[in-house]
Scaffold this active site. Structure first.
Site, mmCIF file in Angstrom:
data_model
loop_
_atom_site.group_PDB
_atom_site.id
_atom_site.type_symbol
_atom_site.label_atom_id
_atom_site.label_comp_id
_atom_site.label_asym_id
_atom_site.label_seq_id
_atom_site.Cartn_x
_atom_site.Cartn_y
_atom_site.Cartn_z
ATOM 1 N N ASN A 189 0.833 -1.198 0.000
ATOM 2 C CA ASN A 189 0.000 0.000 0.000
ATOM 3 C C ASN A 189 0.870 1.250 0.000
ATOM 4 O O ASN A 189 1.769 1.396 0.839
ATOM 5 C CB ASN A 189 -0.885 0.009 1.256
ATOM 6 C CG ASN A 189 -1.735 1.261 1.363
ATOM 7 O OD1 ASN A 189 -2.649 1.471 0.569
ATOM 8 N ND2 ASN A 189 -1.428 2.114 2.329
ATOM 9 N N GLU A 190 0.659 2.109 -0.966
ATOM 10 C CA GLU A 190 1.277 3.437 -1.059
ATOM 11 C C GLU A 190 2.778 3.407 -0.744
ATOM 12 O O GLU A 190 3.250 4.038 0.212
ATOM 13 C CB GLU A 190 0.538 4.417 -0.143
ATOM 14 C CG GLU A 190 -0.923 4.580 -0.559
ATOM 15 C CD GLU A 190 -1.700 5.604 0.253
ATOM 16 O OE1 GLU A 190 -1.192 6.034 1.311
ATOM 17 O OE2 GLU A 190 -2.815 5.965 -0.169
ATOM 18 N N PRO A 191 3.562 2.673 -1.536
ATOM 19 C CA PRO A 191 4.991 2.492 -1.231
ATOM 20 C C PRO A 191 5.804 3.786 -1.229
ATOM 21 O O PRO A 191 6.791 3.872 -0.492
ATOM 22 C CB PRO A 191 5.463 1.543 -2.344
ATOM 23 C CG PRO A 191 4.456 1.695 -3.442
ATOM 24 C CD PRO A 191 3.158 1.950 -2.753
ATOM 25 N N ALA B 203 -0.320 0.744 -6.295
ATOM 26 C CA ALA B 203 -1.085 1.322 -5.171
ATOM 27 C C ALA B 203 -0.534 2.692 -4.768
ATOM 28 O O ALA B 203 -0.360 2.976 -3.584
ATOM 29 C CB ALA B 203 -1.099 0.356 -3.985
ATOM 30 N N HIS C 95 -4.624 5.556 -6.123
ATOM 31 C CA HIS C 95 -5.624 6.131 -5.226
ATOM 32 C C HIS C 95 -5.929 7.553 -5.673
ATOM 33 O O HIS C 95 -5.114 8.194 -6.340
ATOM 34 C CB HIS C 95 -5.100 6.127 -3.785
ATOM 35 C CG HIS C 95 -4.768 4.753 -3.277
ATOM 36 N ND1 HIS C 95 -4.034 4.527 -2.130
ATOM 37 C CD2 HIS C 95 -5.067 3.520 -3.779
ATOM 38 C CE1 HIS C 95 -3.915 3.225 -1.936
ATOM 39 N NE2 HIS C 95 -4.521 2.595 -2.929
#
Length: 756
Positions: free
Chosen positions: A209-211, A255, A308
């Site tokens: 998630n959101e690296p 992501a 996102h």
């Protein structure tokens, strides 16, 4: 001791009378404008993915209770540090860098989160399930709370993440080896739930998630900024692991948190700087690398490119009403910090699809977190019709731009208008009727005032579903809907609408005898509707308002008694008819924070499951933020209970006569460690009771159909022993629903008369 307040009693009124009065008032005060809406049935037709009507989940089924969702994504910051073997997870900067049992405990068994996801999706008939795999390098090793800076990874507070295990994959993972294996995780899920082709299996896996934010959200887990080489190499390796075990599963990545990382992974990453000249933005490069990986390894390793999206221009209602246009409208320029520097990357969905078509054709597109309202603004988090209008337009934009999966980020129990907008597409009649699965061309004269999206089922145009909004805050929209390019003669139209008066979907217009394939309707200011146009006449009727009576009891904070545990206690009164509890509070910062979030709960000691007599400690949680808050807690059959060490959701009821008010946590800009600069001051608590209008009217002691001074006189005589009451009169005199009639009820009745 008798200072209880009973306020805001409203006697029910017949629907016809209410409607006539409302329509008359609208005619006197509301202006109108004309809008042409064209639907071309011989134009371009586009299949709509069924998975764009999705939600995110938070370890329970709260977001699935009242919405007909088609996909669920299990992800977010909590899952970057999630240990599937023990279910421990780390919150990162969201909450004290705490490692705990927020997601589950070791007693729940391995992969509890994914198994619960599967269970909830089966219960609510959600076909698509996506969970998150850990890629950052470390996960929580314990449940011992805050991780100190001195305990940053690598340390005993963390287990190492390895993508491949050198040895046999076990269904009983080793909890003492200090390593968590991703291939063992996927193998466990496939053997426990089934593969991606089964109803119980996991269809999609997100590559963390959101690296690009790992160093901000999880600085003790991944302190350095992610580099281009790290992101690409890890993505390829982890995707290969999944495909080897479950070839049918779909891989989602990268992501990204929004538009900016799609443009540049980092300003300082030398890997990216060395190659960026050949690409328009970083997303081009990422897709190109994943395409080359497919050639190298002989299998597709990225099925769905996932980003996102949080609207950046959402400072007020006017901006939120236009926010969805940044996704798909080439003529719109949002007023945000992005536009002056990165305006070339709008509209966002269009730009993403161009990148896919150029560098990795066939890759699907997902928006696995999105919210178009200002999530730091209590007014605009789904409690306003403005959010319904924005959400409905976003869903239309997803359909128009071939989005494969979209999952809303937000707590739907606190966002009734967003929930209504989703149901407008997936269950507009409450019986499963939905927007068509094939998009046809539709447009309005002016997107700033109204957006339109139309669909049919397959190739059958005998029924057209049309979602149409009215963004005007003051004017009725007189819409003329013209359907062309078809031999079908349409006969009827039914208008299902969500308005600023209510988040309920209601039929506001029914027309039979449509002529010349033209439908004229009027939408009230700030509304969005699903208009069903059919070649058959309809027997639908305009929704009648329920013939109910609302009673409210308001307590000030100073009037509440304190429990033995030191918590204020809110008396529940007539629990059978209690529908919601409204909590008014003021949240302030003594350090000048510009944002703060916190939460608490109404807590109960005697919660009973529907299928047992066993009692549990349980709660109904709520959240708040900086400033003045009015939080509504639904008093429904859903409770969170503690079963062992884990909080789970149940259907049940409570035997308690009071709810304890507990404040649990705060986090703020100035003191993100513990929110100690934040003060929460509770002011008023309003309990809302809903009765059928035929039920006994509280306070109408003499049963003449109204509450007046004569009722107070009769009640006083009864209490003095100078009058008798019939059973019905006695029930009306029991205003506070305590199964007794005493001077407290007389005091409450006097308060009613004083406030009338």
């Amino acid at each position: 001791m008798y200072n209880r307040i009973l306020a805001g009693m409203a006697a029910g009124v017949l629907m016809a009378t209410c409607a006539a009065q409302m329509c008359a008032a609208a005619a006197e005060t509301t202006d109108s404008y004309d809008m042409s809406v064209s639907v071309r049935l011989d134009g371009t037709r586009t299949s709509i993915s069924p998975y764009i009507y999705g939600v995110n989940e938070y370890g329970n089924a709260n977001n699935l209770k009242n919405v007909s969702a088609t996909a669920v994504r299990q992800g977010g910051n909590r899952y970057t540090g999630y240990n599937w073997e023990t279910n421990y997870s780390n919150a990162g900067e969201d909450w004290l860098n705490s490692s705990d049992t927020n997601i589950g405990d070791v007693a729940n068994g391995p992969a509890y989160a994914a198994q619960k996801l599967s269970e909830n999706c089966q219960k609510y008939e959600v076909p698509y399930k996506m969970t998150t795999l850990q890629m950052a390098g470390y996960v929580a090793a314990d449940k011992n709370g805050t991780v100190l800076e001195s305990e940053a990874a690598p340390s005993s507070r963390w287990n190492t993440v390895a993508f491949r295990k050198d040895g046999e994959l076990s269904m009983t993972p080793d909890l003492d080896d200090g390593v968590v294996y991703m291939d063992e995780y996927v193998n466990y899920l496939v053997n426990t739930l089934g593969d991606a082709t089964t109803e119980t299996g996991i269809q999609g896996y997100s590559l963390d998630n959101e690296p690009v934010l790992w160093n901000d959200t999880h600085p003790l887990l991944h302190s350095a900024e992610v580099t281009n080489s790290e992101l690409v190499s890890k993505s390829i390796e982890l995707a290969r692991v999944v495909k080897e075990i479950d070839p049918h599963a779909e891989i989602f990545g990268p992501a990204f948190w929004g538009m900016l990382p799609c443009i540049q992974i980092s300003e300082t990453d030398t890997d990216w700087q060395a190659v960026k000249g050949n690409y328009n933005w970083y997303m081009d490069y990422y897709l190109d690398q994943m395409a080359q990986a497919e050639e190298t390894y002989g299998t597709r390793l990225l099925d769905v490119v996932d980003v996102h999206y949080y609207a950046q221009d959402c400072s007020n209602d006017a901006a939120i009403l236009q926010a969805a246009r940044s996704l798909y409208d080439p003529d719109y320029q949002e007023n945000s910090w992005l536009q002056p520097y990165f305006g070339d990357y709008f509209p966002f969905l269009t730009r993403l699809q161009e990148s896919i078509d150029t560098y990795y054709p066939g890759t699907k597109l997902a928006i696995s977190e999105y919210n178009l309202a200002n999530i730091s603004d209590e007014i605009n988090t789904g409690k306003s019709v403005v959010s319904a209008i924005a959400e409905a337009e976003a869903l239309g934009a997803f359909a128009m731009n071939d989005v494969y999966l979209a999952t809303y980020w937000g707590t739907l129990s606190e966002c009734p208008y967003v929930e209504a907008a989703m149901n407008l597409y997936t269950n507009y009649d409450g019986e499963g009727a939905s927007f068509g699965d094939t998009l046809v061309e539709a447009k309005t004269d002016d997107l700033s005032k109204a957006a339109a999206f139309a669909a049919i089922e397959g190739t059958d145009d005998s029924e057209v579903t049309l979602v149409l909004s009215n963004k005007s805050t003051t004017e009725n929209e007189n819409a003329t809907i013209t359907l062309s390019g078809t031999a079908t003669n349409y006969q009827s139209a039914v208008v299902y609408a969500v308005t600023q008066d209510s988040s309920d979907i209601k039929i506001i217009d029914v027309q039979n005898g449509v002529t010349n394939n033209a439908v004229e309707i009027t939408l009230p200011p700030l509304s969005v509707a699903q208009i069903v146009i059919s070649d058959q006449e309809t027997d639908k009727t305009i929704t009648e308002e329920p013939n109910v009576r609302i009673e409210e009891i308001t307590y000030s904070f100073s009037e509440l008694e304190i429990s033995d545990n030191g918590y204020p206690m809110i008396p529940l009164g007539d629990k059978e008819h209690l529908t919601e509890i409204q909590i008014q509070m003021q949240v302030t910062s003594n350090a000048g924070s510009t944002w703060s979030f916190g939460g608490g709960a109404l807590c109960f000691n005697q919660v009973v499951k529907d299928d047992t007599t066993e009692q549990f400690w349980g709660n109904k949680p709520f959240s708040y933020q900086l400033g003045e808050n009015l939080v509504t807690v639904a008093f429904d059959s859903y409770f969170q209970i503690v079963d062992g060490d884990v909080s789970v959701e149940i259907n049940g009821s409570t035997n308690d006569t009071y709810a304890e008010l507990q404040t649990w946590w705060n986090s703020s800009e100035q003191d993100a460690e513990d929110g100690s600069d934040i003060s929460v001051t509770y002011t008023n608590f309003t309990l809302v009771y809903t009765y059928d209008n035929e039920e006994i009217l509280s306070g109408d002691v003499n049963q003449n159909g109204a509450v007046g001074l004569d009722d107070a006189v009769l009640l006083q005589k009864y209490l003095l022993g100078n009058a008798t009451l019939t059973q019905v009169q006695w029930q009306a005199a029991d205003i506070l629903k305590t199964a007794t009639v005493n001077v407290i009820d007389l005091s409450a009745l006097r308060r009613i008369l004083l406030q009338a």
